[in-house]
Design a protein around this motif. Structure first.
Motif, PDB file in Angstrom:
ATOM      1  N   ASP A 138       0.825  -1.207   0.000  1.00  0.00           N
ATOM      2  CA  ASP A 138       0.000   0.000   0.000  1.00  0.00           C
ATOM      3  C   ASP A 138       0.856   1.254   0.000  1.00  0.00           C
ATOM      4  O   ASP A 138       0.560   2.233  -0.701  1.00  0.00           O
ATOM      5  CB  ASP A 138      -0.936   0.000   1.225  1.00  0.00           C
ATOM      6  N   ALA A 141       2.463   1.667  -3.371  1.00  0.00           N
ATOM      7  CA  ALA A 141       1.457   2.146  -4.322  1.00  0.00           C
ATOM      8  C   ALA A 141       1.298   3.658  -4.218  1.00  0.00           C
ATOM      9  O   ALA A 141       1.219   4.366  -5.235  1.00  0.00           O
ATOM     10  CB  ALA A 141       0.130   1.446  -4.062  1.00  0.00           C
ATOM     11  N   LYS A 146       0.544   3.941  -8.274  1.00  0.00           N
ATOM     12  CA  LYS A 146      -0.111   2.770  -8.858  1.00  0.00           C
ATOM     13  C   LYS A 146      -1.031   2.141  -7.819  1.00  0.00           C
ATOM     14  O   LYS A 146      -0.945   2.436  -6.624  1.00  0.00           O
ATOM     15  CB  LYS A 146       0.932   1.723  -9.280  1.00  0.00           C
ATOM     16  N   SER A 147      -1.911   1.248  -8.274  1.00  0.00           N
ATOM     17  CA  SER A 147      -2.763   0.534  -7.333  1.00  0.00           C
ATOM     18  C   SER A 147      -1.950  -0.570  -6.648  1.00  0.00           C
ATOM     19  O   SER A 147      -0.954  -1.053  -7.217  1.00  0.00           O
ATOM     20  CB  SER A 147      -3.952  -0.106  -8.059  1.00  0.00           C
ATOM     21  N   SER A 149      -2.599  -3.665  -6.316  1.00  0.00           N
ATOM     22  CA  SER A 149      -2.566  -4.887  -7.130  1.00  0.00           C
ATOM     23  C   SER A 149      -1.561  -4.751  -8.270  1.00  0.00           C
ATOM     24  O   SER A 149      -0.833  -5.702  -8.600  1.00  0.00           O
ATOM     25  CB  SER A 149      -3.958  -5.194  -7.689  1.00  0.00           C
TER      26      SER A 149
END
Length: 299
Positions: A138, A141, A146-147, A149
């Motif tokens: 997290d 990200a 970015k996400s 995932s």
């Protein structure tokens, strides 16, 4: 909290984490000069932050540093396209504790830093944050935009890429020292067979002169070719040459002095008692961090 106390808190936190932030930036960039610029940019943004809204100051600072390093990395990619000859990371004279920390020493070694050069900027940032500094997905990200995932996928791809190219880890510091000592004796004595005995058959030599100093314009592969290159280079010198053992990027290296003046750094990677990689940095712009030790840390 008064404005003065807030400023004091920001300064105290930044100073306490400075070595960590420098290590993050350096591992992403391979350049101490650019890492210092990133830290300056990070500081300018940090002092504007409302600390009352920051839950985890370490994570927040790492995030700012990563974003600034990513911006710098993309600029550096364009600079490297016009660089004369191979581009090698800027060598750092490191403290003894870096060599003792196996994980840190491997992550900043010339051999691994060169592998990181083959990643895209985002892949490198994700790999460094996840695999070296154990930052959670997290946080990564948030740092790279970015996400979570997507970051997991990038991390998996980057890890697979690095693992396929990463040199085997140095197992024994004693073996490493012995190999480098044998190398120095053979080199100083002009002993071609001695060099062949200590160099791995597929040893790779890379030189970085930056177009300023003479250096091989492409990697030299093979014990015979590398040994002849080294002995021939020494034979052509008309001034006294001195090889001084030192520690660079957590590993063994030689500081090469011509007539008492530092001319370059020759870093070595050793596997199973033989030298598999030699990295010669002669570009004067990359030798400024050899005069004094640079503290690095993963924490």
């Amino acid at each position: 909290m008064t404005e003065e106390h807030t400023a004091d808190g920001a300064t105290e936190t930044f100073v306490a984490l400075r070595n960590l932030l420098f290590t993050v930036a350096y591992e992403m960039l391979g350049s101490a000069a650019d890492a210092e610029d990133v830290l300056q940019e990070t500081w300018l943004r940090w002092v504007e932050v409302d600390l009352g809204q920051v839950r985890d100051r370490r994570a927040y600072l790492v995030r700012i540093t990563t974003r600034q390093a990513l911006n710098r990395l993309r600029t550096m990619s364009r600079r490297k396209e016009s660089y004369v000859g191979p581009w090698l990371p800027e060598p750092l004279l490191t403290t003894p504790d870096v060599a003792e920390d196996v994980e840190l020493a491997e992550s900043v070694s010339m051999a691994v830093m060169l592998v990181l050069e083959t990643l895209s900027p985002t892949e490198r940032a994700v790999f460094v944050l996840r695999e070296v500094f154990d930052v959670d997905y997290d946080e990564i990200a948030a740092a790279v935009g970015k996400s979570p995932s997507a970051v997991r996928q990038i991390a998996h791809r980057a890890r697979r890429h690095v693992d396929a190219r990463r040199p085997r880890a140095v197992i024994s510091q004693r073996q490493t020292r012995a190999a480098v000592e044998s190398f120095v004796r053979a080199l100083e004595g002009g002993d071609l067979q001695g060099l062949l005995d200590v160099l791995a058959p597929d040893v790779v030599y890379m030189g970085d002169g930056g177009g300023v100093k003479h250096a091989a314009l492409r990697p030299v592969v093979g014990a015979g070719k590398v040994a002849r290159l080294l002995t021939g280079g020494l034979g052509r010198n008309t001034v006294p040459i001195t090889l001084v053992p030192t520690m660079v990027n957590g590993g063994p290296a030689l500081a090469i002095h011509l007539d008492g003046v530092l001319d370059g750094i020759l870093a070595a990677h050793v596997e199973a008692g033989r030298i598999t990689g030699l990295y010669a940095v002669r570009n004067p712009e990359k030798l400024s961090r050899i005069a004094s030790e640079t503290p690095l840390t993963l924490r």
